[in-house]
Design an enzyme around this catalytic site. Structure first.
Site, PDB file in Angstrom:
ATOM      1  CD  GLU A   1      -2.746   1.222   2.488  1.00  0.00           C
ATOM      2  OE1 GLU A   1      -3.723   1.981   2.491  1.00  0.00           O
ATOM      3  OE2 GLU A   1      -2.497   0.433   3.439  1.00  0.00           O
TER       4      GLU A   1
ATOM      5  CD  GLU B   1      -7.507   1.409   5.798  1.00  0.00           C
ATOM      6  OE1 GLU B   1      -6.878   0.450   6.267  1.00  0.00           O
ATOM      7  OE2 GLU B   1      -6.990   2.286   5.087  1.00  0.00           O
TER       8      GLU B   1
END
Length: 271
Positions: free
Chosen positions: A154, A248
Protein backbone atom coordinates in the site's frame (compact mmCIF):
# COMPACT_ATOMS: atom_id res chain seq x y z
CA UNK A 1 -16.92 -8.61 -10.97
CA UNK A 2 -16.20 -6.10 -8.22
CA UNK A 3 -17.01 -7.04 -4.62
CA UNK A 4 -17.86 -4.98 -1.53
CA UNK A 5 -16.25 -5.29 1.89
CA UNK A 6 -16.49 -3.70 5.30
CA UNK A 7 -13.60 -3.52 7.77
CA UNK A 8 -13.51 -5.00 11.26
CA UNK A 9 -10.72 -4.15 13.71
CA UNK A 10 -9.99 -6.32 16.74
CA UNK A 11 -6.91 -4.39 17.88
CA UNK A 12 -7.63 -2.03 20.83
CA UNK A 13 -4.48 0.00 20.14
CA UNK A 14 -5.86 1.19 16.78
CA UNK A 15 -9.42 1.91 17.88
CA UNK A 16 -9.26 5.51 16.65
CA UNK A 17 -8.35 4.39 13.15
CA UNK A 18 -10.43 4.24 9.95
CA UNK A 19 -12.38 1.03 10.38
CA UNK A 20 -16.13 0.54 10.20
CA UNK A 21 -16.71 -2.04 12.92
CA UNK A 22 -14.89 -2.63 16.21
CA UNK A 23 -14.23 -5.35 18.76
CA UNK A 24 -17.28 -7.58 18.19
CA UNK A 25 -16.40 -9.87 15.28
CA UNK A 26 -19.68 -11.78 15.21
CA UNK A 27 -21.78 -8.63 15.29
CA UNK A 28 -19.67 -6.99 12.57
CA UNK A 29 -20.02 -10.04 10.34
CA UNK A 30 -23.77 -10.22 10.92
CA UNK A 31 -24.33 -6.53 10.21
CA UNK A 32 -22.14 -6.67 7.09
CA UNK A 33 -24.12 -9.60 5.73
CA UNK A 34 -27.49 -8.02 6.53
CA UNK A 35 -26.53 -4.92 4.53
CA UNK A 36 -25.52 -7.03 1.55
CA UNK A 37 -21.72 -6.79 1.65
CA UNK A 38 -19.71 -9.54 -0.02
CA UNK A 39 -16.92 -9.74 2.55
CA UNK A 40 -15.00 -8.32 5.47
CA UNK A 41 -11.45 -7.07 5.79
CA UNK A 42 -9.98 -8.03 9.15
CA UNK A 43 -7.40 -6.49 11.48
CA UNK A 44 -6.21 -8.73 14.32
CA UNK A 45 -3.39 -8.38 16.89
CA UNK A 46 -1.61 -11.41 15.42
CA UNK A 47 -2.14 -14.48 13.27
CA UNK A 48 -2.92 -16.64 16.31
CA UNK A 49 -5.26 -14.17 18.02
CA UNK A 50 -8.31 -15.65 16.32
CA UNK A 51 -9.40 -19.25 15.83
CA UNK A 52 -9.59 -19.75 12.03
CA UNK A 53 -12.27 -22.44 12.47
CA UNK A 54 -14.45 -19.99 14.37
CA UNK A 55 -13.96 -17.35 11.70
CA UNK A 56 -14.76 -19.82 8.93
CA UNK A 57 -17.92 -20.90 10.71
CA UNK A 58 -19.18 -17.34 11.01
CA UNK A 59 -18.23 -16.36 7.47
CA UNK A 60 -19.87 -19.47 6.02
CA UNK A 61 -22.99 -18.93 8.11
CA UNK A 62 -23.44 -15.45 6.64
CA UNK A 63 -22.08 -16.32 3.18
CA UNK A 64 -19.24 -13.78 3.36
CA UNK A 65 -15.64 -13.91 2.16
CA UNK A 66 -12.51 -12.66 3.88
CA UNK A 67 -11.33 -9.91 1.53
CA UNK A 68 -7.92 -9.23 3.13
CA UNK A 69 -6.03 -9.18 6.42
CA UNK A 70 -4.16 -6.16 7.74
CA UNK A 71 -0.71 -6.39 9.31
CA UNK A 72 -0.59 -2.98 11.01
CA UNK A 73 -0.61 -4.48 14.50
CA UNK A 74 2.97 -5.57 13.83
CA UNK A 75 4.04 -1.94 13.97
CA UNK A 76 1.49 -0.56 16.42
CA UNK A 77 1.97 -3.26 19.05
CA UNK A 78 5.48 -4.56 18.39
CA UNK A 79 7.22 -1.67 16.59
CA UNK A 80 8.16 -3.84 13.62
CA UNK A 81 8.81 -2.55 10.09
CA UNK A 82 10.48 -3.91 6.97
CA UNK A 83 12.83 -0.92 6.81
CA UNK A 84 14.11 -0.70 10.37
CA UNK A 85 17.91 -0.21 10.42
CA UNK A 86 18.15 -3.13 12.87
CA UNK A 87 18.30 -6.39 10.85
CA UNK A 88 16.82 -8.35 13.75
CA UNK A 89 13.74 -6.13 13.75
CA UNK A 90 13.41 -6.53 9.98
CA UNK A 91 13.66 -10.30 10.44
CA UNK A 92 10.89 -10.22 13.06
CA UNK A 93 8.76 -8.04 10.77
CA UNK A 94 9.08 -10.59 7.97
CA UNK A 95 8.15 -13.40 10.36
CA UNK A 96 5.08 -11.51 11.63
CA UNK A 97 3.84 -10.74 8.12
CA UNK A 98 4.55 -14.31 6.99
CA UNK A 99 2.29 -15.59 9.76
CA UNK A 100 -0.45 -13.15 8.71
CA UNK A 101 -0.07 -14.31 5.10
CA UNK A 102 -0.55 -17.92 6.23
CA UNK A 103 -3.63 -16.97 8.27
CA UNK A 104 -5.26 -15.11 5.40
CA UNK A 105 -4.38 -17.83 2.92
CA UNK A 106 -6.61 -20.26 4.80
CA UNK A 107 -9.46 -18.16 3.38
CA UNK A 108 -7.89 -17.27 0.05
CA UNK A 109 -7.31 -13.72 1.33
CA UNK A 110 -4.17 -11.62 0.79
CA UNK A 111 -2.26 -9.76 3.49
CA UNK A 112 -1.74 -5.99 3.30
CA UNK A 113 1.55 -4.25 4.04
CA UNK A 114 0.74 -0.67 5.00
CA UNK A 115 2.34 0.89 8.06
CA UNK A 116 4.75 -2.04 8.44
CA UNK A 117 6.67 -0.79 5.41
CA UNK A 118 8.16 1.87 7.68
CA UNK A 119 10.05 5.04 6.75
CA UNK A 120 13.46 6.40 5.87
CA UNK A 121 14.76 7.29 9.32
CA UNK A 122 16.13 10.78 10.08
CA UNK A 123 19.64 10.90 8.64
CA UNK A 124 18.96 7.52 7.04
CA UNK A 125 19.98 6.51 3.53
CA UNK A 126 16.99 6.39 1.18
CA UNK A 127 18.46 3.93 -1.28
CA UNK A 128 19.53 1.60 1.50
CA UNK A 129 16.06 1.81 3.06
CA UNK A 130 14.37 1.04 -0.25
CA UNK A 131 16.76 -1.87 -0.58
CA UNK A 132 15.49 -3.28 2.70
CA UNK A 133 11.91 -2.80 1.52
CA UNK A 134 12.75 -4.63 -1.70
CA UNK A 135 14.33 -7.52 0.20
CA UNK A 136 11.25 -7.83 2.39
CA UNK A 137 8.77 -7.74 -0.48
CA UNK A 138 10.81 -10.23 -2.50
CA UNK A 139 10.75 -12.76 0.33
CA UNK A 140 7.15 -12.13 1.38
CA UNK A 141 5.87 -12.14 -2.19
CA UNK A 142 7.21 -15.65 -2.58
CA UNK A 143 5.82 -16.71 0.80
CA UNK A 144 2.39 -15.57 -0.38
CA UNK A 145 2.85 -17.37 -3.70
CA UNK A 146 3.63 -20.61 -1.89
CA UNK A 147 0.35 -20.22 0.01
CA UNK A 148 -1.68 -19.59 -3.14
CA UNK A 149 -2.39 -15.90 -2.57
CA UNK A 150 -0.80 -12.60 -3.61
CA UNK A 151 0.67 -9.93 -1.34
CA UNK A 152 -0.61 -6.35 -1.22
CA UNK A 153 1.65 -3.31 -0.89
CA UNK A 154 0.00 0.00 0.00
CA UNK A 155 1.47 3.37 -1.04
CA UNK A 156 0.77 5.75 1.86
CA UNK A 157 0.50 9.53 1.84
CA UNK A 158 3.47 11.71 2.71
CA UNK A 159 2.26 12.29 6.28
CA UNK A 160 2.40 8.55 7.05
CA UNK A 161 5.38 7.38 5.00
CA UNK A 162 8.29 8.93 3.10
CA UNK A 163 8.86 5.84 0.96
CA UNK A 164 6.45 5.46 -1.99
CA UNK A 165 3.44 7.77 -1.99
CA UNK A 166 1.71 7.28 -5.34
CA UNK A 167 0.47 4.39 -7.46
CA UNK A 168 3.02 5.33 -10.09
CA UNK A 169 5.88 5.16 -7.59
CA UNK A 170 4.53 1.87 -6.31
CA UNK A 171 4.21 0.44 -9.82
CA UNK A 172 7.74 1.44 -10.75
CA UNK A 173 9.04 -0.18 -7.57
CA UNK A 174 7.13 -3.42 -8.18
CA UNK A 175 8.63 -3.55 -11.68
CA UNK A 176 12.09 -3.87 -10.08
CA UNK A 177 11.12 -6.95 -8.08
CA UNK A 178 11.90 -10.47 -9.19
CA UNK A 179 8.72 -11.73 -7.56
CA UNK A 180 5.60 -10.97 -9.58
CA UNK A 181 3.29 -11.85 -6.71
CA UNK A 182 2.99 -8.39 -5.15
CA UNK A 183 0.11 -6.08 -6.07
CA UNK A 184 -0.79 -2.52 -5.14
CA UNK A 185 -3.52 -1.27 -2.88
CA UNK A 186 -5.27 1.79 -4.32
CA UNK A 187 -6.43 3.64 -1.20
CA UNK A 188 -8.67 6.54 -2.22
CA UNK A 189 -7.87 8.56 0.91
CA UNK A 190 -4.11 8.44 0.33
CA UNK A 191 -4.65 9.01 -3.38
CA UNK A 192 -6.80 12.06 -2.64
CA UNK A 193 -3.73 13.62 -1.02
CA UNK A 194 -1.03 12.49 -3.44
CA UNK A 195 -2.54 11.94 -6.89
CA UNK A 196 -3.17 14.71 -9.41
CA UNK A 197 -6.04 12.76 -10.99
CA UNK A 198 -7.40 9.65 -9.27
CA UNK A 199 -9.12 8.00 -12.27
CA UNK A 200 -6.10 8.61 -14.54
CA UNK A 201 -3.78 7.10 -11.95
CA UNK A 202 -5.98 4.01 -11.71
CA UNK A 203 -6.04 3.68 -15.50
CA UNK A 204 -2.27 4.14 -15.80
CA UNK A 205 -1.39 1.63 -13.08
CA UNK A 206 -4.30 -0.76 -13.38
CA UNK A 207 -2.27 -3.88 -14.09
CA UNK A 208 -0.71 -3.67 -10.64
CA UNK A 209 -3.87 -2.95 -8.59
CA UNK A 210 -5.02 -5.87 -6.46
CA UNK A 211 -7.15 -4.23 -3.77
CA UNK A 212 -9.00 -0.95 -3.25
CA UNK A 213 -9.76 0.98 -0.06
CA UNK A 214 -12.88 3.12 -0.13
CA UNK A 215 -12.82 6.38 1.79
CA UNK A 216 -13.97 9.85 0.94
CA UNK A 217 -11.96 13.08 1.00
CA UNK A 218 -12.20 13.41 4.81
CA UNK A 219 -11.67 9.65 5.29
CA UNK A 220 -15.31 9.23 6.12
CA UNK A 221 -17.44 6.65 4.28
CA UNK A 222 -17.54 7.03 0.51
CA UNK A 223 -20.35 9.34 -0.51
CA UNK A 224 -20.13 11.55 2.56
CA UNK A 225 -17.39 13.92 1.35
CA UNK A 226 -16.46 15.68 -1.89
CA UNK A 227 -14.61 12.92 -3.79
CA UNK A 228 -16.28 12.31 -7.16
CA UNK A 229 -16.62 8.55 -7.13
CA UNK A 230 -18.30 8.14 -10.52
CA UNK A 231 -15.14 8.53 -12.65
CA UNK A 232 -13.19 6.38 -10.18
CA UNK A 233 -15.73 3.58 -10.51
CA UNK A 234 -15.58 3.85 -14.29
CA UNK A 235 -11.79 3.67 -14.18
CA UNK A 236 -11.93 0.49 -12.09
CA UNK A 237 -14.34 -1.05 -14.58
CA UNK A 238 -12.11 0.02 -17.48
CA UNK A 239 -9.11 -1.85 -16.09
CA UNK A 240 -11.31 -4.92 -15.57
CA UNK A 241 -10.71 -4.81 -11.84
CA UNK A 242 -12.27 -7.88 -10.25
CA UNK A 243 -11.32 -7.65 -6.59
CA UNK A 244 -12.72 -6.09 -3.44
CA UNK A 245 -13.40 -2.44 -2.69
CA UNK A 246 -13.15 -2.30 1.07
CA UNK A 247 -14.41 0.45 3.36
CA UNK A 248 -11.33 1.59 5.24
CA UNK A 249 -13.03 4.71 6.54
CA UNK A 250 -13.86 6.29 9.87
CA UNK A 251 -17.17 5.07 11.31
CA UNK A 252 -18.73 8.50 10.82
CA UNK A 253 -21.13 9.45 12.25
CA UNK A 254 -21.31 5.90 13.60
CA UNK A 255 -20.54 2.39 12.41
CA UNK A 256 -24.01 1.53 11.17
CA UNK A 257 -24.44 4.79 9.27
CA UNK A 258 -20.98 4.47 7.74
CA UNK A 259 -21.62 0.91 6.58
CA UNK A 260 -25.00 1.88 5.14
CA UNK A 261 -23.51 4.89 3.33
CA UNK A 262 -20.77 2.68 1.86
CA UNK A 263 -23.08 -0.03 0.54
CA UNK A 264 -25.42 2.56 -0.96
CA UNK A 265 -22.51 4.11 -2.84
CA UNK A 266 -21.25 0.68 -3.91
CA UNK A 267 -24.67 -0.36 -5.18
CA UNK A 268 -25.11 2.91 -7.07
CA UNK A 269 -21.94 2.39 -9.11
CA UNK A 270 -21.40 -1.36 -9.23
CA UNK A 271 -24.79 -3.09 -9.01
Amino acid sequence: MIFSSTTIALVPEIKKGPWIYWEDLELGICKSANLGFDGIELFTPSADALDPDFLKEKLDLHQLKLSAVGTGAGKVIHGLTLTDPDPEIRKKAIAFISEMISFGAKFGAPAIIGSMQGNVMPNGNREETLGWLKEGLEELGEVAKSKGVFLIYEPLNRYESNLLNTLEAGSEFLETLNTKNVKLLADLFHMNIEEVDLPKSILANGKHIGHVHLADSHRGPMGSGHTDFGPIAEALKSIDYSGFVSAEAFPWPNSDAAANQTIQTFNTYFK
